[in-house]
Write a protein that holds these residues in place. Structure first.
Motif, PDB file in Angstrom:
ATOM      1  N   LEU A   1     121.700  79.508 140.969  1.00  0.00           N
ATOM      2  CA  LEU A   1     122.459  79.023 139.820  1.00  0.00           C
ATOM      3  C   LEU A   1     121.542  78.444 138.751  1.00  0.00           C
ATOM      4  CD1 LEU A   1     125.455  77.327 141.671  1.00  0.00           C
ATOM      5  CD2 LEU A   1     125.376  79.578 140.615  1.00  0.00           C
ATOM      6  N   GLU A   2     120.435  77.863 139.179  1.00  0.00           N
ATOM      7  CA  GLU A   2     119.503  77.262 138.222  1.00  0.00           C
ATOM      8  C   GLU A   2     118.790  78.305 137.377  1.00  0.00           C
ATOM      9  OE1 GLU A   2     116.929  74.887 140.571  1.00  0.00           O
ATOM     10  OE2 GLU A   2     118.456  73.374 141.057  1.00  0.00           O
ATOM     11  N   LYS A   3     118.822  79.577 137.780  1.00  0.00           N
ATOM     12  CA  LYS A   3     118.135  80.629 137.038  1.00  0.00           C
ATOM     13  C   LYS A   3     118.876  80.986 135.755  1.00  0.00           C
ATOM     14  CE  LYS A   3     116.025  82.724 141.135  1.00  0.00           C
ATOM     15  NZ  LYS A   3     114.636  82.448 140.755  1.00  0.00           N
ATOM     16  N   TYR A   4     120.141  80.623 135.640  1.00  0.00           N
ATOM     17  CA  TYR A   4     120.924  80.948 134.447  1.00  0.00           C
ATOM     18  C   TYR A   4     120.821  79.816 133.435  1.00  0.00           C
ATOM     19  CZ  TYR A   4     122.949  84.789 137.088  1.00  0.00           C
ATOM     20  OH  TYR A   4     123.122  85.943 137.802  1.00  0.00           O
ATOM     21  N   LYS A   5     120.265  80.128 132.263  1.00  0.00           N
ATOM     22  CA  LYS A   5     120.072  79.120 131.219  1.00  0.00           C
ATOM     23  C   LYS A   5     121.079  79.257 130.074  1.00  0.00           C
ATOM     24  CE  LYS A   5     116.461  77.700 133.457  1.00  0.00           C
ATOM     25  NZ  LYS A   5     116.562  76.453 134.264  1.00  0.00           N
ATOM     26  N   ARG A   6     121.653  80.435 129.922  1.00  0.00           N
ATOM     27  CA  ARG A   6     122.604  80.671 128.823  1.00  0.00           C
ATOM     28  C   ARG A   6     123.738  81.550 129.320  1.00  0.00           C
ATOM     29  NH1 ARG A   6     121.738  84.525 124.312  1.00  0.00           N
ATOM     30  NH2 ARG A   6     123.366  84.148 122.750  1.00  0.00           N
ATOM     31  N   ILE A   7     124.970  81.050 129.216  1.00  0.00           N
ATOM     32  CA  ILE A   7     126.148  81.738 129.764  1.00  0.00           C
ATOM     33  C   ILE A   7     127.228  81.793 128.689  1.00  0.00           C
ATOM     34  CG2 ILE A   7     127.950  81.672 131.536  1.00  0.00           C
ATOM     35  CD1 ILE A   7     125.984  80.114 133.297  1.00  0.00           C
ATOM     36  N   VAL A   8     127.885  82.935 128.587  1.00  0.00           N
ATOM     37  CA  VAL A   8     129.014  83.094 127.671  1.00  0.00           C
ATOM     38  C   VAL A   8     130.276  83.335 128.497  1.00  0.00           C
ATOM     39  CG1 VAL A   8     130.056  84.535 125.880  1.00  0.00           C
ATOM     40  CG2 VAL A   8     127.619  83.955 125.760  1.00  0.00           C
ATOM     41  N   VAL A   9     131.306  82.554 128.216  1.00  0.00           N
ATOM     42  CA  VAL A   9     132.587  82.675 128.910  1.00  0.00           C
ATOM     43  C   VAL A   9     133.571  83.382 127.988  1.00  0.00           C
ATOM     44  CG1 VAL A   9     134.442  81.461 130.084  1.00  0.00           C
ATOM     45  CG2 VAL A   9     132.122  80.538 130.126  1.00  0.00           C
TER      46      VAL A   9
ATOM     47  N   PRO B   1     123.226  86.897 126.586  1.00  0.00           N
ATOM     48  CA  PRO B   1     122.950  85.729 127.434  1.00  0.00           C
ATOM     49  C   PRO B   1     122.436  86.186 128.797  1.00  0.00           C
ATOM     50  CG  PRO B   1     125.278  86.208 127.484  1.00  0.00           C
ATOM     51  CD  PRO B   1     124.658  87.200 126.534  1.00  0.00           C
ATOM     52  N   ASP B   2     122.256  85.243 129.696  1.00  0.00           N
ATOM     53  CA  ASP B   2     121.853  85.582 131.067  1.00  0.00           C
ATOM     54  C   ASP B   2     123.032  86.074 131.893  1.00  0.00           C
ATOM     55  OD1 ASP B   2     119.193  84.702 130.622  1.00  0.00           O
ATOM     56  OD2 ASP B   2     119.841  82.632 130.903  1.00  0.00           O
ATOM     57  N   LEU B   3     124.258  85.669 131.486  1.00  0.00           N
ATOM     58  CA  LEU B   3     125.442  85.984 132.302  1.00  0.00           C
ATOM     59  C   LEU B   3     126.698  85.888 131.452  1.00  0.00           C
ATOM     60  CD1 LEU B   3     126.662  86.403 135.221  1.00  0.00           C
ATOM     61  CD2 LEU B   3     126.821  83.910 135.345  1.00  0.00           C
ATOM     62  N   PHE B   4     127.632  86.830 131.679  1.00  0.00           N
ATOM     63  CA  PHE B   4     128.976  86.743 131.126  1.00  0.00           C
ATOM     64  C   PHE B   4     129.943  86.366 132.256  1.00  0.00           C
ATOM     65  CE2 PHE B   4     127.237  89.870 128.035  1.00  0.00           C
ATOM     66  CZ  PHE B   4     127.562  89.203 126.854  1.00  0.00           C
ATOM     67  N   LEU B   5     130.843  85.432 131.988  1.00  0.00           N
ATOM     68  CA  LEU B   5     131.965  85.138 132.870  1.00  0.00           C
ATOM     69  C   LEU B   5     133.236  85.426 132.095  1.00  0.00           C
ATOM     70  CD1 LEU B   5     130.774  81.706 134.369  1.00  0.00           C
ATOM     71  CD2 LEU B   5     130.582  83.959 135.405  1.00  0.00           C
ATOM     72  N   SER B   6     134.166  86.144 132.705  1.00  0.00           N
ATOM     73  CA  SER B   6     135.361  86.555 131.976  1.00  0.00           C
ATOM     74  C   SER B   6     136.627  86.237 132.756  1.00  0.00           C
ATOM     75  CB  SER B   6     135.304  88.065 131.697  1.00  0.00           C
ATOM     76  OG  SER B   6     136.494  88.495 131.058  1.00  0.00           O
TER      77      SER B   6
ATOM     78  N   ILE C   1     126.485  76.629 127.936  1.00  0.00           N
ATOM     79  CA  ILE C   1     127.668  77.469 128.105  1.00  0.00           C
ATOM     80  C   ILE C   1     128.473  77.470 126.814  1.00  0.00           C
ATOM     81  CG2 ILE C   1     129.774  77.838 129.433  1.00  0.00           C
ATOM     82  CD1 ILE C   1     128.460  76.364 131.750  1.00  0.00           C
ATOM     83  N   SER C   2     128.788  78.655 126.327  1.00  0.00           N
ATOM     84  CA  SER C   2     129.639  78.794 125.146  1.00  0.00           C
ATOM     85  C   SER C   2     130.799  79.721 125.473  1.00  0.00           C
ATOM     86  CB  SER C   2     128.834  79.350 123.965  1.00  0.00           C
ATOM     87  OG  SER C   2     128.281  80.614 124.296  1.00  0.00           O
ATOM     88  N   THR C   3     131.827  79.702 124.640  1.00  0.00           N
ATOM     89  CA  THR C   3     133.003  80.544 124.867  1.00  0.00           C
ATOM     90  C   THR C   3     133.142  81.559 123.745  1.00  0.00           C
ATOM     91  OG1 THR C   3     134.458  78.971 123.732  1.00  0.00           O
ATOM     92  CG2 THR C   3     134.210  78.721 126.117  1.00  0.00           C
ATOM     93  N   ALA C   4     133.762  82.686 124.089  1.00  0.00           N
ATOM     94  CA  ALA C   4     133.999  83.745 123.105  1.00  0.00           C
ATOM     95  C   ALA C   4     135.291  84.457 123.457  1.00  0.00           C
ATOM     96  CB  ALA C   4     132.833  84.731 123.084  1.00  0.00           C
ATOM     97  N   SER C   5     135.917  85.070 122.468  1.00  0.00           N
ATOM     98  CA  SER C   5     137.125  85.849 122.728  1.00  0.00           C
ATOM     99  C   SER C   5     136.730  87.273 123.082  1.00  0.00           C
ATOM    100  CB  SER C   5     138.029  85.865 121.495  1.00  0.00           C
ATOM    101  OG  SER C   5     137.431  86.649 120.475  1.00  0.00           O
TER     102      SER C   5
END
Length: 636
Positions: free
Chosen positions: A392-400, A441-446, A425-429
């Motif tokens: 989990l520490e490897k992710y520095k930038r995540i977009v939700v 980013p490093d990861l997208f969560l949707s 962590i930031s959010t997007a539509s």
């Protein structure tokens, strides 16, 4: 009934029980524990009990009317458990172990409120289980039944069937002894004796010793003594003997009973196998540490893991192994009342722990019990949890990516920050997330269904509401993906494990093991599994059954060595039985070496299936593979 489970735990611990312990024991979130306590207190108003929360300590059971409470427990036990064959067998053994003389079948039937014929049918399994404890079930015409054998074996069985199974109502004589026995006084005596001799124990080991002494006292009051300690290959060292001597002196004085030398030596052997490593010789530590290193290297080779590189795991296992070797030497292994729960929660690491036990047996000639294997599994589970944290520490930038926006999106972002403490962590539509194509980013969560990746960045679907179960799921998925990226291995999703050519729905009168053999052979024939997979599955099942609660089974081989990751599914509209357990849906797991995180995801899936009656029944009622997958996706 969750209330009965809760009451059994609170009664057993004899002290305030924290929400964390209850959560682990009952496999519920802490918020669910509060709901169970609330509902139980409503039931308790009419049935003579209340549960109090002591701030900073935990929950305590108060019995306001012993008569009404006992009647409630008896009624619920009979209603919930007496028609479960496995519980009936355990109850019969518990009843016999507590009896001083012969017991008739009619007496047992009356106590359990079942028919005489039911007891007669259960006796064959009773004999098997009694024999597995190195005891003998004597049947004498005109007298009845009784359990015979060495006193040391008798006490181990007593601990297993009487003290650790909190669903079973004790027989009157032991119930009276238990209600009058002052456990806190005994704990104080044992603790003082250990401190006087500069010895330390873990909490689990300490409670095991206390349990042993309580049985010792109960049996000794009836003049049942361990007659000899000649089966001990060597006498325990002086320090352990001094602790035992101090405790025995207290027993002699308090209970006016004179214990023979053999009892003192037997108790000293128990203590020697349960202390911490502080008193163990440095040379012995070094020898076992070297041998432990060899075992971990063997496991890494077999499972594609990195155990050898984890100094915390190696140190924890060393601390566990040193007293373990003494327990194995004296054949006095720790009881583990949580072994079934540990297995259902950490089935993936049990594969490793059983291989660990095989290597111990090969190297030292000692066979570990299932209970001891359960404790070792916890150490490997902790290793995997540490891998999760590092992942989990490897992710520095995540977009939700979410559709709700506003306060809901902000709440979701804040909850995720608790998981990814080092990430921005930031959010997007869903309409504007493509702006990240040139600066991903490093990861997208949707929170909405999407493709598996975008701009070579993985997209993981999550729920809008982040509870404890969802947090665990996210951690498992991310750790799994990172683990396999590091190894350049192909990532397999859960849905990809299920295939129509290994999906079966049938009415069958075949026995469980034969059905497993048939399905395992089929996986070999279709190119999913290696040739020895069927024998390995059966060997695993005979050592420790993989049948869980509510008719769900998750059998697998002794080690992960698949040719192609797959799960064979068999649905049985009419249940079959094995070892008094019901089976109605079988997930035969076949995974490649190193896919422990995927195994953990499957374990999580099976646990959710066990806990969701509605979805489980809908799965069982599906007529074809397409319907099955549609229902299964509700759980994934």
């Amino acid at each position: 009934m969750r209330t009965m489970t809760l009451l059994g735990i609170l009664e057993k611990y004899d002290r305030p029980v924290t929400k964390v312990i209850l959560s682990e024991r009952m496999n519920l979130s802490e918020s669910s524990i509060r709901n169970v306590v609330r509902d139980s207190n409503q039931i308790g108003e009419k049935n003579g009990f209340q549960i109090e929360l002591i701030r900073g300590q935990g929950y305590v059971l108060h019995i306001t009317s012993r008569e009404r409470y006992d009647q409630f427990v008896v009624n619920e036990t009979h209603r919930s458990e007496m028609y479960n064959p496995e519980q009936r067998v355990n109850f019969i053994i518990s009843f016999l172990l507590q009896a001083e003389n012969y017991v008739t079948i009619d007496q047992i039937a009356t106590h359990m409120d079942v028919s005489r014929n039911t007891i007669v049918k259960d006796l064959k399994e009773v004999e098997k289980k009694v024999a597995a404890s190195d005891l003998f079930l004597e049947k004498k015409v005109h007298y009845g039944l009784r359990v015979l054998g060495e006193e040391s074996d008798y006490r181990r069985a007593f601990s297993k069937y009487v003290l650790t199974d909190y669903y079973l109502t004790p027989v009157k004589e032991f119930k009276t002894f238990r209600s009058l026995f002052n456990l806190d006084e005994l704990r104080k005596v044992v603790n003082e004796a250990l401190m006087a001799n500069d010895l330390k124990m873990s909490d689990v080991a300490f409670e095991n010793v206390v349990r042993h002494i309580r049985i010792l006292i109960f049996r000794s009051l009836k003049s049942n003594f361990v007659s000899s300690y000649k089966h001990l290959k060597v006498e325990p060292e002086k320090g352990y003997y001094q602790v035992a001597e101090q405790i025995v002196t207290w027993i002699n004085k308090k209970y006016d009973v004179v214990l023979p030398q053999s009892e003192m030596m037997f108790l000293a052997a128990h203590i020697s196998g349960k202390v911490s490593i502080a008193k163990i010789d440095d040379q012995e530590k070094a020898e076992i540490d070297n041998q432990l290193g060899e075992i971990l290297q063997t496991l890494d080779s077999a499972f594609s893991t990195y155990f050898t590189n984890d100094p915390v795991l190696r140190n924890d296992l060393l601390f566990h192994m040193l007293p373990l070797m003494k327990r194995l030497y004296y054949n006095m292994q720790l009881e583990n009342p949580l072994v079934e729960e540990i297995y259902s929660k950490y089935a993936n690491v049990f594969v490793i722990a059983f291989r660990f036990s095989e290597l111990i047996e090969k190297k030292y000639g000692y066979q570990m019990s299932r209970d001891e294997v359960g404790y070792v599994a916890i150490h490997f589970a902790a290793h995997l949890e540490r891998i999760k944290s590092v992942s989990l520490e490897k992710y520095k930038r995540i977009v939700v990516i979410c559709t709700t926006g506003g306060g809901s999106a902000e709440l979701l972002r804040l909850n995720l920050e608790n998981i990814f403490s080092n990430a921005y962590i930031s959010t997007a539509s869903i309409n504007n997330f493509k702006q990240y194509k040139d600066d991903p980013p490093d990861l997208f969560l949707s929170t909405v269904p999407m493709e598996a990746s975008y701009a070579q960045v993985p997209i993981i679907q999550i729920n809008e509401w982040i509870d404890e179960d969802e947090i665990r799921r996210i951690k498992d998925i991310i750790s799994f993906q990172i683990h396999h990226k590091l190894d350049n291995q192909e990532i397999t999703g859960l849905k990809d494990l299920f295939n129509e050519d290994i999906f079966y729905r049938e009415k069958s009168d075949i026995d469980y093991l034969s059905l497993l053999k048939l399905r395992a052979d089929d996986l070999v024939a279709k190119g999913y599994a290696v040739d020895y997979f069927p024998n390995s599955v059966l060997e695993r099942e005979k050592k420790f059954t993989t049948i869980y609660r509510n008719g769900v089974a998750g059998p697998h081989a002794m080690k992960l060595d698949a040719m192609k990751d797959a799960v064979s599914v068999t649905i049985l509209p009419e249940p079959i039985y094995y070892n008094d357990r019901t089976i109605q849906i079988i997930f035969l797991i076949n995974l490649k070496a190193g896919h422990l995180f995927l195994h953990k995801e499957l374990s999580r899936l099976l646990m959710r299936l066990m806990d969701h009656d509605y979805i489980r029944q809908r799965l069982i009622q599906t007529k074809n593979f397409r319907q099955f997958m549609a229902e299964l996706e509700l759980l994934i």
